[in-house]
Design a protein around this motif. Sequence first.
Motif, PDB file in Angstrom:
ATOM      1  N   ALA A   1       0.820  -1.212   0.000  1.00 22.73           N
ATOM      2  CA  ALA A   1       0.000   0.000   0.000  1.00 22.73           C
ATOM      3  C   ALA A   1       0.853   1.261   0.000  1.00 22.73           C
ATOM      4  O   ALA A   1       0.518   2.255  -0.656  1.00 22.73           O
ATOM      5  CB  ALA A   1      -0.926  -0.001   1.218  1.00 22.73           C
TER       6      ALA A   1
ATOM      7  N   ILE B   1     -10.992   6.358  -5.557  1.00 22.41           N
ATOM      8  CA  ILE B   1     -10.010   5.669  -4.726  1.00 22.41           C
ATOM      9  C   ILE B   1     -10.586   5.381  -3.343  1.00 22.41           C
ATOM     10  O   ILE B   1     -10.375   4.305  -2.772  1.00 22.41           O
ATOM     11  CB  ILE B   1      -8.725   6.515  -4.632  1.00 22.41           C
ATOM     12  CG1 ILE B   1      -8.036   6.568  -5.997  1.00 22.41           C
ATOM     13  CG2 ILE B   1      -7.775   5.946  -3.586  1.00 22.41           C
ATOM     14  CD1 ILE B   1      -6.869   7.514  -6.059  1.00 22.41           C
ATOM     15  N   THR B   2     -11.329   6.331  -2.802  1.00 27.55           N
ATOM     16  CA  THR B   2     -11.969   6.122  -1.497  1.00 27.55           C
ATOM     17  C   THR B   2     -12.984   4.990  -1.565  1.00 27.55           C
ATOM     18  O   THR B   2     -13.118   4.191  -0.618  1.00 27.55           O
ATOM     19  CB  THR B   2     -12.651   7.410  -1.024  1.00 27.55           C
ATOM     20  OG1 THR B   2     -11.679   8.456  -0.951  1.00 27.55           O
ATOM     21  CG2 THR B   2     -13.294   7.235   0.342  1.00 27.55           C
TER      22      THR B   2
ATOM     23  N   LEU C   1     -11.050   1.701  -1.341  1.00 28.37           N
ATOM     24  CA  LEU C   1     -10.564   1.463   0.023  1.00 28.37           C
ATOM     25  C   LEU C   1     -11.699   0.969   0.923  1.00 28.37           C
ATOM     26  O   LEU C   1     -11.561  -0.041   1.625  1.00 28.37           O
ATOM     27  CB  LEU C   1      -9.939   2.740   0.583  1.00 28.37           C
ATOM     28  CG  LEU C   1      -9.207   2.624   1.930  1.00 28.37           C
ATOM     29  CD1 LEU C   1      -8.128   3.686   2.022  1.00 28.37           C
ATOM     30  CD2 LEU C   1     -10.154   2.784   3.113  1.00 28.37           C
TER      31      LEU C   1
ATOM     32  N   ASN D   1      -4.987   3.299  -6.852  1.00 30.14           N
ATOM     33  CA  ASN D   1      -6.115   2.383  -6.627  1.00 30.14           C
ATOM     34  C   ASN D   1      -5.637   1.075  -6.005  1.00 30.14           C
ATOM     35  O   ASN D   1      -6.266   0.554  -5.076  1.00 30.14           O
ATOM     36  CB  ASN D   1      -6.823   2.107  -7.951  1.00 30.14           C
ATOM     37  CG  ASN D   1      -8.114   1.326  -7.765  1.00 30.14           C
ATOM     38  OD1 ASN D   1      -9.081   1.820  -7.211  1.00 30.14           O
ATOM     39  ND2 ASN D   1      -8.121   0.093  -8.240  1.00 30.14           N
TER      40      ASN D   1
ATOM     41  N   SER E   1      -4.857   1.679  -2.371  1.00 29.37           N
ATOM     42  CA  SER E   1      -6.061   1.775  -1.541  1.00 29.37           C
ATOM     43  C   SER E   1      -6.705   0.411  -1.357  1.00 29.37           C
ATOM     44  O   SER E   1      -7.294   0.118  -0.307  1.00 29.37           O
ATOM     45  CB  SER E   1      -7.057   2.757  -2.168  1.00 29.37           C
ATOM     46  OG  SER E   1      -7.562   2.271  -3.398  1.00 29.37           O
TER      47      SER E   1
END
Length: 403
Positions: A58, A211-212, A215, A335, A338
């Motif tokens: 990560a 991206i969030t 995750l 990406n 995440s």
Amino acid sequence: MTPFRRSGPALWALALGYFSFGTSSLAVVGLSAPLSEDLHVTQARVGLLVTVFALTFAVTAPLAPVVLGRLGRRSVLLAGLAVMAAGGAAAALAPDYGVLCAARVLTALGGAAFGPAASATGSLLVPEERRTRALATVFAGMTAATVLGVPLSTSLGQSVGWRWTTAGTAALTLLALALVAVLVPAPERGTPVGMAAFRPVLRTRGVLPVITTTLAFMAAQFTVYGVAGAYLTDRFHATTGQVALLLLVFGIAGVVGNAVAGRVFERLGGPVTITVALAGLAAAFAGLLLAPAGFPAAVAAFTVWAVFSQLFQAPQQARLVALVPDQRALGLALNASSLYLGMSLGSLLGSTLLPATGAVWLPAAGLVPLALAAGAHRASGRHRPRPPASPGSTTGPVTTAAR
């Protein structure tokens, strides 16, 4: 012959690399008993080897395009696979737990170079309308690692020992290296990028919410999957054999979901496909909450979960490529970072809550990050992808590497 078919061998070579990468990262889950006995550590400490790998990946995956940006894309792929193979060999020979941790870090560093570069290369080998299907082909290696790599490693670990099993994974990585060297075309070098390049990528409208979403989606899954064995035993009274069988079914269903992801994306579009994946995972978690304590109910809920979860990855990667076509390597690296960060956070959440709340309510905890993923996905849908700088960069097979 279509461009996609001509690129097929190259895509499957990349998928094999992803398979060895996925197996390297997750195989220790099934090898915890022989590792614990041989190295004289608790199985809980063996479990930390997954966290060490995930956190290393990560942190370093977004940095790989910066550090290796002056190399050609195929050189990055080959270097990443070579480092992964070296890490696997070092792990097989590790005399103690500390050396094994260091070898896991080395393997993760190789994976951080290979993984995002493999996805970026796959997206460049085909026309735009085939991009999601190509990404699904490449990422099928990671799915296959779950359905074949982890169960096979577990079986081999019991029969020939964890060291020979780990050495076999390293040998498989070398095979992937040879196939990538022969089958993947050598694109021209992209323009080198520095740390400052992350700023415009992250400021591009829609990138941060995408991206969030990744995750939070992975954190939701690994809240339960990260402790799947203990969860299934406590919640559904599953035996060891039933846990292994259910994880095999989970992997097979995931392969099916990954196989249809590209076609679903082509019919529904990226945002709707991802919404369907989020809704499907929510339904599966609701089923786990309400199901009776019987093994068939667990199989049904996990099968639904596996299919819908695999509708997520390839469309999500395709959306990032569309948002930042000229910096796709950086976007895909963020990406991937995440994704593994979400795995770490979810596993930590699940392992903390399971003894405190019990197995029954664990899926409810997973619904919390899933709700966050849904909110972030809704925010990402407000932004339209910008067109690439050069029409030729995504409308057909290209020989120039996107940055």
